[in-house]
Structures are given as C-alpha cells and as structure tokens.
Design a protein around this motif. Sequence first.
Motif, PDB file in Angstrom:
ATOM      1  N   TYR A  17      -6.967  16.390   1.410  1.00 32.50           N
ATOM      2  CA  TYR A  17      -6.707  15.216   2.251  1.00 32.50           C
ATOM      3  C   TYR A  17      -6.718  13.943   1.405  1.00 32.50           C
ATOM      4  O   TYR A  17      -5.863  13.071   1.573  1.00 32.50           O
ATOM      5  CB  TYR A  17      -7.729  15.089   3.397  1.00 32.50           C
ATOM      6  CG  TYR A  17      -7.399  13.904   4.266  1.00 32.50           C
ATOM      7  CD1 TYR A  17      -6.357  13.983   5.191  1.00 32.50           C
ATOM      8  CD2 TYR A  17      -8.044  12.686   4.104  1.00 32.50           C
ATOM      9  CE1 TYR A  17      -5.983  12.876   5.944  1.00 32.50           C
ATOM     10  CE2 TYR A  17      -7.682  11.571   4.857  1.00 32.50           C
ATOM     11  CZ  TYR A  17      -6.655  11.683   5.774  1.00 32.50           C
ATOM     12  OH  TYR A  17      -6.280  10.571   6.515  1.00 32.50           O
ATOM     13  N   PHE A  36      -3.940  11.141   1.110  1.00 30.57           N
ATOM     14  CA  PHE A  36      -4.295   9.770   1.475  1.00 30.57           C
ATOM     15  C   PHE A  36      -4.033   8.803   0.323  1.00 30.57           C
ATOM     16  O   PHE A  36      -3.452   7.734   0.510  1.00 30.57           O
ATOM     17  CB  PHE A  36      -5.774   9.709   1.900  1.00 30.57           C
ATOM     18  CG  PHE A  36      -6.244   8.301   2.176  1.00 30.57           C
ATOM     19  CD1 PHE A  36      -5.970   7.695   3.390  1.00 30.57           C
ATOM     20  CD2 PHE A  36      -6.931   7.573   1.210  1.00 30.57           C
ATOM     21  CE1 PHE A  36      -6.386   6.390   3.636  1.00 30.57           C
ATOM     22  CE2 PHE A  36      -7.345   6.271   1.452  1.00 30.57           C
ATOM     23  CZ  PHE A  36      -7.072   5.679   2.671  1.00 30.57           C
ATOM     24  N   TYR A  39      -0.288   8.068  -0.225  1.00 34.56           N
ATOM     25  CA  TYR A  39       0.271   7.281   0.876  1.00 34.56           C
ATOM     26  C   TYR A  39      -0.300   5.864   0.886  1.00 34.56           C
ATOM     27  O   TYR A  39       0.430   4.871   1.032  1.00 34.56           O
ATOM     28  CB  TYR A  39      -0.057   8.014   2.181  1.00 34.56           C
ATOM     29  CG  TYR A  39       0.704   7.535   3.382  1.00 34.56           C
ATOM     30  CD1 TYR A  39       1.902   8.143   3.751  1.00 34.56           C
ATOM     31  CD2 TYR A  39       0.228   6.488   4.162  1.00 34.56           C
ATOM     32  CE1 TYR A  39       2.604   7.704   4.868  1.00 34.56           C
ATOM     33  CE2 TYR A  39       0.921   6.043   5.276  1.00 34.56           C
ATOM     34  CZ  TYR A  39       2.099   6.653   5.621  1.00 34.56           C
ATOM     35  OH  TYR A  39       2.790   6.223   6.721  1.00 34.56           O
ATOM     36  N   HIS A  40      -1.625   5.772   0.713  1.00 36.35           N
ATOM     37  CA  HIS A  40      -2.341   4.490   0.798  1.00 36.35           C
ATOM     38  C   HIS A  40      -1.942   3.551  -0.348  1.00 36.35           C
ATOM     39  O   HIS A  40      -1.604   2.394  -0.116  1.00 36.35           O
ATOM     40  CB  HIS A  40      -3.837   4.813   0.735  1.00 36.35           C
ATOM     41  CG  HIS A  40      -4.755   3.650   0.887  1.00 36.35           C
ATOM     42  ND1 HIS A  40      -4.780   2.856   2.002  1.00 36.35           N
ATOM     43  CD2 HIS A  40      -5.726   3.158   0.063  1.00 36.35           C
ATOM     44  CE1 HIS A  40      -5.712   1.936   1.856  1.00 36.35           C
ATOM     45  NE2 HIS A  40      -6.298   2.083   0.684  1.00 36.35           N
ATOM     46  N   GLU A  88       0.536   2.239  16.611  1.00 37.81           N
ATOM     47  CA  GLU A  88       0.212   2.605  15.219  1.00 37.81           C
ATOM     48  C   GLU A  88      -1.222   3.090  15.061  1.00 37.81           C
ATOM     49  O   GLU A  88      -1.518   3.969  14.251  1.00 37.81           O
ATOM     50  CB  GLU A  88       0.417   1.419  14.259  1.00 37.81           C
ATOM     51  CG  GLU A  88       1.836   0.918  14.139  1.00 37.81           C
ATOM     52  CD  GLU A  88       2.105  -0.199  15.112  1.00 37.81           C
ATOM     53  OE1 GLU A  88       1.769  -0.040  16.310  1.00 37.81           O
ATOM     54  OE2 GLU A  88       2.664  -1.221  14.705  1.00 37.81           O
ATOM     55  N   PHE A 108      -2.312   6.718  14.835  1.00 35.52           N
ATOM     56  CA  PHE A 108      -2.261   7.388  13.533  1.00 35.52           C
ATOM     57  C   PHE A 108      -3.317   6.815  12.597  1.00 35.52           C
ATOM     58  O   PHE A 108      -4.045   7.554  11.935  1.00 35.52           O
ATOM     59  CB  PHE A 108      -0.858   7.234  12.904  1.00 35.52           C
ATOM     60  CG  PHE A 108      -0.784   7.709  11.482  1.00 35.52           C
ATOM     61  CD1 PHE A 108      -0.704   9.071  11.181  1.00 35.52           C
ATOM     62  CD2 PHE A 108      -0.822   6.799  10.418  1.00 35.52           C
ATOM     63  CE1 PHE A 108      -0.654   9.502   9.861  1.00 35.52           C
ATOM     64  CE2 PHE A 108      -0.778   7.229   9.094  1.00 35.52           C
ATOM     65  CZ  PHE A 108      -0.686   8.589   8.818  1.00 35.52           C
ATOM     66  N   PHE A 109      -3.410   5.460  12.530  1.00 37.89           N
ATOM     67  CA  PHE A 109      -4.196   4.839  11.453  1.00 37.89           C
ATOM     68  C   PHE A 109      -5.716   4.941  11.633  1.00 37.89           C
ATOM     69  O   PHE A 109      -6.432   4.988  10.630  1.00 37.89           O
ATOM     70  CB  PHE A 109      -3.757   3.379  11.235  1.00 37.89           C
ATOM     71  CG  PHE A 109      -2.481   3.317  10.431  1.00 37.89           C
ATOM     72  CD1 PHE A 109      -2.503   3.499   9.058  1.00 37.89           C
ATOM     73  CD2 PHE A 109      -1.258   3.149  11.054  1.00 37.89           C
ATOM     74  CE1 PHE A 109      -1.331   3.481   8.318  1.00 37.89           C
ATOM     75  CE2 PHE A 109      -0.075   3.134  10.318  1.00 37.89           C
ATOM     76  CZ  PHE A 109      -0.111   3.304   8.942  1.00 37.89           C
ATOM     77  N   TYR A 144      -6.575   8.348  10.393  1.00 38.60           N
ATOM     78  CA  TYR A 144      -6.172   8.362   8.977  1.00 38.60           C
ATOM     79  C   TYR A 144      -7.235   7.687   8.090  1.00 38.60           C
ATOM     80  O   TYR A 144      -7.658   8.226   7.068  1.00 38.60           O
ATOM     81  CB  TYR A 144      -4.815   7.656   8.895  1.00 38.60           C
ATOM     82  CG  TYR A 144      -4.322   7.191   7.558  1.00 38.60           C
ATOM     83  CD1 TYR A 144      -3.702   8.074   6.673  1.00 38.60           C
ATOM     84  CD2 TYR A 144      -4.402   5.838   7.194  1.00 38.60           C
ATOM     85  CE1 TYR A 144      -3.200   7.620   5.465  1.00 38.60           C
ATOM     86  CE2 TYR A 144      -3.902   5.384   5.990  1.00 38.60           C
ATOM     87  CZ  TYR A 144      -3.305   6.280   5.124  1.00 38.60           C
ATOM     88  OH  TYR A 144      -2.797   5.828   3.927  1.00 38.60           O
ATOM     89  N   TYR A 145      -7.712   6.509   8.504  1.00 39.67           N
ATOM     90  CA  TYR A 145      -8.749   5.817   7.727  1.00 39.67           C
ATOM     91  C   TYR A 145     -10.108   6.517   7.874  1.00 39.67           C
ATOM     92  O   TYR A 145     -10.848   6.656   6.897  1.00 39.67           O
ATOM     93  CB  TYR A 145      -8.880   4.354   8.171  1.00 39.67           C
ATOM     94  CG  TYR A 145      -7.814   3.451   7.607  1.00 39.67           C
ATOM     95  CD1 TYR A 145      -7.541   3.431   6.241  1.00 39.67           C
ATOM     96  CD2 TYR A 145      -7.074   2.604   8.425  1.00 39.67           C
ATOM     97  CE1 TYR A 145      -6.557   2.598   5.724  1.00 39.67           C
ATOM     98  CE2 TYR A 145      -6.091   1.772   7.905  1.00 39.67           C
ATOM     99  CZ  TYR A 145      -5.840   1.779   6.566  1.00 39.67           C
ATOM    100  OH  TYR A 145      -4.874   0.958   6.040  1.00 39.67           O
ATOM    101  N   LEU A 148     -10.754   9.653   8.465  1.00 48.70           N
ATOM    102  CA  LEU A 148     -10.761  10.887   7.674  1.00 48.70           C
ATOM    103  C   LEU A 148     -10.865  10.610   6.176  1.00 48.70           C
ATOM    104  O   LEU A 148     -11.458  11.392   5.437  1.00 48.70           O
ATOM    105  CB  LEU A 148      -9.488  11.695   7.951  1.00 48.70           C
ATOM    106  CG  LEU A 148      -9.546  12.653   9.132  1.00 48.70           C
ATOM    107  CD1 LEU A 148      -8.207  13.373   9.278  1.00 48.70           C
ATOM    108  CD2 LEU A 148     -10.658  13.683   8.945  1.00 48.70           C
ATOM    109  N   SER A 149     -10.277   9.482   5.724  1.00 54.40           N
ATOM    110  CA  SER A 149     -10.342   9.181   4.283  1.00 54.40           C
ATOM    111  C   SER A 149     -11.789   8.980   3.856  1.00 54.40           C
ATOM    112  O   SER A 149     -12.220   9.455   2.796  1.00 54.40           O
ATOM    113  CB  SER A 149      -9.509   7.941   3.945  1.00 54.40           C
ATOM    114  OG  SER A 149     -10.163   6.760   4.349  1.00 54.40           O
TER     115      SER A 149
END
Length: 162
Positions: A53, A57, A60-61, A90, A93-94, A97-98, A100-101
């Motif tokens: 992951y 990440f 993409y980031h 948005e 998703f975000f 996404y954040y 999980l990072s």
Amino acid sequence: MNILRYVYRFWPVELLLLLCVGFQVVSGLGLVMKKGFVRQPWYVVAQVLSGLYLSFFLIYHVQAVLRGRFQWKMNTGFYFAAGVANHYPEKLFFIPYYTLSLVAVFTHIAAVHYLKRMEQWQLKPEDHLKRRYKNETIGICIAGGLVTFLIMISLCGVLYAI
Ligand code: HEM
C-alpha cells in the motif's frame, strides 16, 4: 511547514528525499517478489501488505504534490491535502486513502519490529521475553492508531473549521 520547507525543499535535500522514496518503493517491491507472502506468519503478511500500500501511496502522493506545485502552480500546503479530504465526493476516496497511509506506516514499523524481535527470541526463547516483544508491538500499534486519529480529525475539520 513554512519553516521546514526551507530544509526539505532545498533542492539537494529534496532530491535525496525523492531518491529515498524511489529506492524504498523499488527495493520493497523487489523484496516482496523474492520472499512472497503466501504461507508466512501474520507479521510478514502485515509487513508485505502495508508495504504494497505504501508503494502505491508514495507514487500517487508524490506525483500529485509535484504536479500541484509545478504544473498547477498551487501552494501544496495543508489546505491542498485538506481540500480533497473535506469536499464531497472526493473525500470518499481521500479520507480512507490518507488514513490507510498512516496506518500502513505504523503497521510496517510494528511488523518489522516484531520480526526482528522474534529473530532475537529464537536465540533466547524465554516466555517473558516473548510477552515483552508482543507488548512492544502492541504499543507501536496503539501509538500509531492515536497519531492517525489525531491527524485525520485535524485534516477533516473536526477540530476547527476548514
Ligand atoms: C494524512 C496523511 C498525509 C498528508 C495529509 C500529507 C500531505 C502532504 C503535503 C501537503 C505535501 C506537500 C508538502 C509541500 O508542498 O511542502 C506532502 C509531500 C510529501 N509527502 Fe505527504 N502527506 C501524508 C502522508 C504521507 C506519508 C504517510 C508519506 C510517506 C510514507 C508521505 C510522504 C511525502 C513525501 C515524500 C512528500 C514530498 C516532499 C517533497 O517533495 O519535498 N506523506 N504530503
């Protein structure tokens, strides 16, 4: 950020940072291909999944941050990230996404800590040591959960209006 940017945006420092990110992704994916994670202990599976992951990440980031800065000429500060974490749709998703990072960073650290401790334990297999190593790992996970929670509520406007 305004203060730290003088350090991490100084081009030799930023170049080194981005090379480290690239190396981390490439060497991590190389390790996964070599070792695999089928029929491995749970902490190896956790290490591999969090690493995969993080690779996704980071690519993409970092490309989003660099495009924001150089292509869209935006100030890629706190509000650059907070914008997408507060705006529907948005944020669907975000936010994960954040979140999980951050979970992945702490899972990765906890898993490698446990793995190294288990290597030590095999040299000295005492029950109380195994308990201590487990507690250390749980401690990293709890600290990680707390840090993730605090960052996410601040990013999502729970602590103050964004
Ligand atoms: C909630 C989670 C996160 C948020 C809100 C966030 C936000 C940001 C923002 C706003 C920037 C731009 C900085 C600037 O323009 O000065 C940035 C850059 C960056 N972030 Fe994150 N980030 C998060 C998690 C992470 C994680 C987990 C990693 C690494 C594992 C990471 C690695 C990086 C890197 C390498 C850069 C590029 C720095 C540079 O180009 O000099 N970020 N991030």
